[in-house]
Design a protein around this motif. Sequence first.
Motif, PDB file in Angstrom:
ATOM      1  N   SER A  37     -23.027  58.689   3.871  1.00  0.00           N
ATOM      2  CA  SER A  37     -22.314  58.025   5.003  1.00  0.00           C
ATOM      3  C   SER A  37     -21.967  58.661   6.255  1.00  0.00           C
ATOM      4  CB  SER A  37     -20.844  57.740   4.575  1.00  0.00           C
ATOM      5  OG  SER A  37     -20.243  57.080   5.466  1.00  0.00           O
ATOM      6  N   ASN A 102     -15.687  45.950  13.583  1.00  0.00           N
ATOM      7  CA  ASN A 102     -16.576  45.249  13.730  1.00  0.00           C
ATOM      8  C   ASN A 102     -16.260  43.760  14.658  1.00  0.00           C
ATOM      9  OD1 ASN A 102     -17.975  46.870  11.952  1.00  0.00           O
ATOM     10  ND2 ASN A 102     -17.474  45.754  10.055  1.00  0.00           N
ATOM     11  N   GLN A 251     -29.985  45.516   8.707  1.00  0.00           N
ATOM     12  CA  GLN A 251     -29.140  45.792   7.533  1.00  0.00           C
ATOM     13  C   GLN A 251     -29.885  44.969   6.298  1.00  0.00           C
ATOM     14  OE1 GLN A 251     -26.864  47.675   7.003  1.00  0.00           O
ATOM     15  NE2 GLN A 251     -25.164  47.038   5.793  1.00  0.00           N
ATOM     16  N   VAL A 277     -26.440  50.980   5.996  1.00  0.00           N
ATOM     17  CA  VAL A 277     -25.285  50.972   6.800  1.00  0.00           C
ATOM     18  C   VAL A 277     -24.056  50.290   6.021  1.00  0.00           C
ATOM     19  CG1 VAL A 277     -23.906  50.606   8.809  1.00  0.00           C
ATOM     20  CG2 VAL A 277     -26.473  51.031   8.950  1.00  0.00           C
ATOM     21  N   GLU A 278     -22.844  51.141   5.970  1.00  0.00           N
ATOM     22  CA  GLU A 278     -21.719  50.622   5.236  1.00  0.00           C
ATOM     23  C   GLU A 278     -21.928  50.463   3.661  1.00  0.00           C
ATOM     24  OE1 GLU A 278     -18.891  50.155   6.777  1.00  0.00           O
ATOM     25  OE2 GLU A 278     -19.387  50.174   8.886  1.00  0.00           O
ATOM     26  N   ASN A 279     -22.753  51.152   3.216  1.00  0.00           N
ATOM     27  CA  ASN A 279     -23.149  51.137   1.641  1.00  0.00           C
ATOM     28  C   ASN A 279     -22.061  51.382   0.818  1.00  0.00           C
ATOM     29  OD1 ASN A 279     -23.217  53.886   2.291  1.00  0.00           O
ATOM     30  ND2 ASN A 279     -25.041  54.424   1.183  1.00  0.00           N
ATOM     31  N   THR A 281     -18.885  50.342   1.339  1.00  0.00           N
ATOM     32  CA  THR A 281     -18.040  49.027   1.412  1.00  0.00           C
ATOM     33  C   THR A 281     -18.585  47.665   1.151  1.00  0.00           C
ATOM     34  OG1 THR A 281     -18.411  48.658   3.735  1.00  0.00           O
ATOM     35  CG2 THR A 281     -16.635  49.932   3.231  1.00  0.00           C
ATOM     36  N   ASP A 282     -18.954  46.956   1.962  1.00  0.00           N
ATOM     37  CA  ASP A 282     -19.621  45.284   1.753  1.00  0.00           C
ATOM     38  C   ASP A 282     -20.888  45.754   0.961  1.00  0.00           C
ATOM     39  OD1 ASP A 282     -17.303  44.684   3.055  1.00  0.00           O
ATOM     40  OD2 ASP A 282     -18.297  44.258   4.790  1.00  0.00           O
ATOM     41  N   GLY A 353     -19.579  39.856   5.592  1.00  0.00           N
ATOM     42  CA  GLY A 353     -18.713  41.029   5.493  1.00  0.00           C
ATOM     43  C   GLY A 353     -17.759  40.868   4.482  1.00  0.00           C
ATOM     44  N   SER A 360     -15.995  47.770  -4.259  1.00  0.00           N
ATOM     45  CA  SER A 360     -16.265  48.022  -2.880  1.00  0.00           C
ATOM     46  C   SER A 360     -15.064  49.035  -2.306  1.00  0.00           C
ATOM     47  CB  SER A 360     -16.258  46.841  -1.752  1.00  0.00           C
ATOM     48  OG  SER A 360     -17.790  46.206  -2.006  1.00  0.00           O
TER      49      SER A 360
END
Length: 394
Positions: A37, A102, A251, A277-279, A281-282, A353, A360
């Motif tokens: 991250s 975002n 993405q 990216v954002e692995n 969370t979403d 999202g 998550s």
Amino acid sequence: MEMDSEKFKQFDWKLTFILMVFLCISILAISSAQTSSYVSSNFALKQVIYYGMGACIIGFIMLFDMEQYKKIVWYLYGFGVLLLVVLIFMPEGKGQIGEIVNGAKSWYHTPIGNMQPSEFMKTFYILACAKLISAHNENETIKTLKTDFILLAKILAALIVPLVLIFNQPDLGSSLVFLAITLVLIIVAGISWSIIVPTLAIGSGIAVLLLWMAVYMPNFLEENLGFRGYHSERIYSWLDPHSYAANEGFQLISSLNAIGSGEIIGKGYQDREVYVVENHTDFIFTVIGEEWGFLGASLVICLYFFLIYHLIQTAFIVRDSFSTYICAGIIAMITFHVLENIGMTIQLLPITGIPLPFISYGGSSLMGNALALGLIFSMRFYHKQYMFTTDEEH
């Protein structure tokens, strides 16, 4: 002592076990994801804290039975709407009370982290619809097209306020969740199919038209219907990600590469090679797919099936219609979250999202789902008190 033993048996241990398995999966996936991250933070530890807060919410919800919740439904619904309205007027920006994430002003910035009121509003909305439907069906013993239209109008009236507020944040993902909940509740409410089928046909037609316009007439949507430019870009990148690899499509391409590279058994814990990216969370499912492979991802999906099956069982054993409709709404909410989140990581659905429930990283999602499951725990906990009573006594 006998009473304590009975309470112990009434506690929903199966659901507790399922949540504990989700906790283990979540911590393993997040602890691996945070190694790549771009934010220097211990997300796994924070997730454990959020799970602890969720447990406290469940414990508090279990203090009351469904009859008591039925009395305060509209207070909870009004409180949820108030949170959404107040958010509009909060100072916005990074670190401000109205946190923008975002591009969406969907969050309250608090000392324990960002809080998204729409996650709690989902459960409040389910409670409101359950109250509307159960009360309507109790009062209207003779069903006609007129009474069904009235019930449909009541449900849509409860929907329109939170839907408009959330869509304008803008939060398309949460808006779709509300629509999914509404659709399921309309079906289980017993409304005539002669009303449901045309309504679905019209809704599907509008959805197809909007999708077509998003591709071929994006400027019209932005100028007249409040759509944002990124909505159209997400549609384009979903249909043809490689043509938009430099921006929105990156993405999705990364997600497909990560999941695909996991093959059957995966690469192993923290042996990822694809950056997403954002692995944490979403896109936490990309970590599961790459590190645990097809087998690990399938086991996670099976766990969701067990959860949904348990909720369906609860819907069948509860005695009152109010609780049954709550179960149906919660099933719709969790199922849509799972289908949309996993679907968007493998290009079956557009990226919206929406987080993967219970896995998550995120306090709002986890505590919002805990609020919903707290109602299930309460139903199970108090159910046997009414097992041998007659309908008149209940």
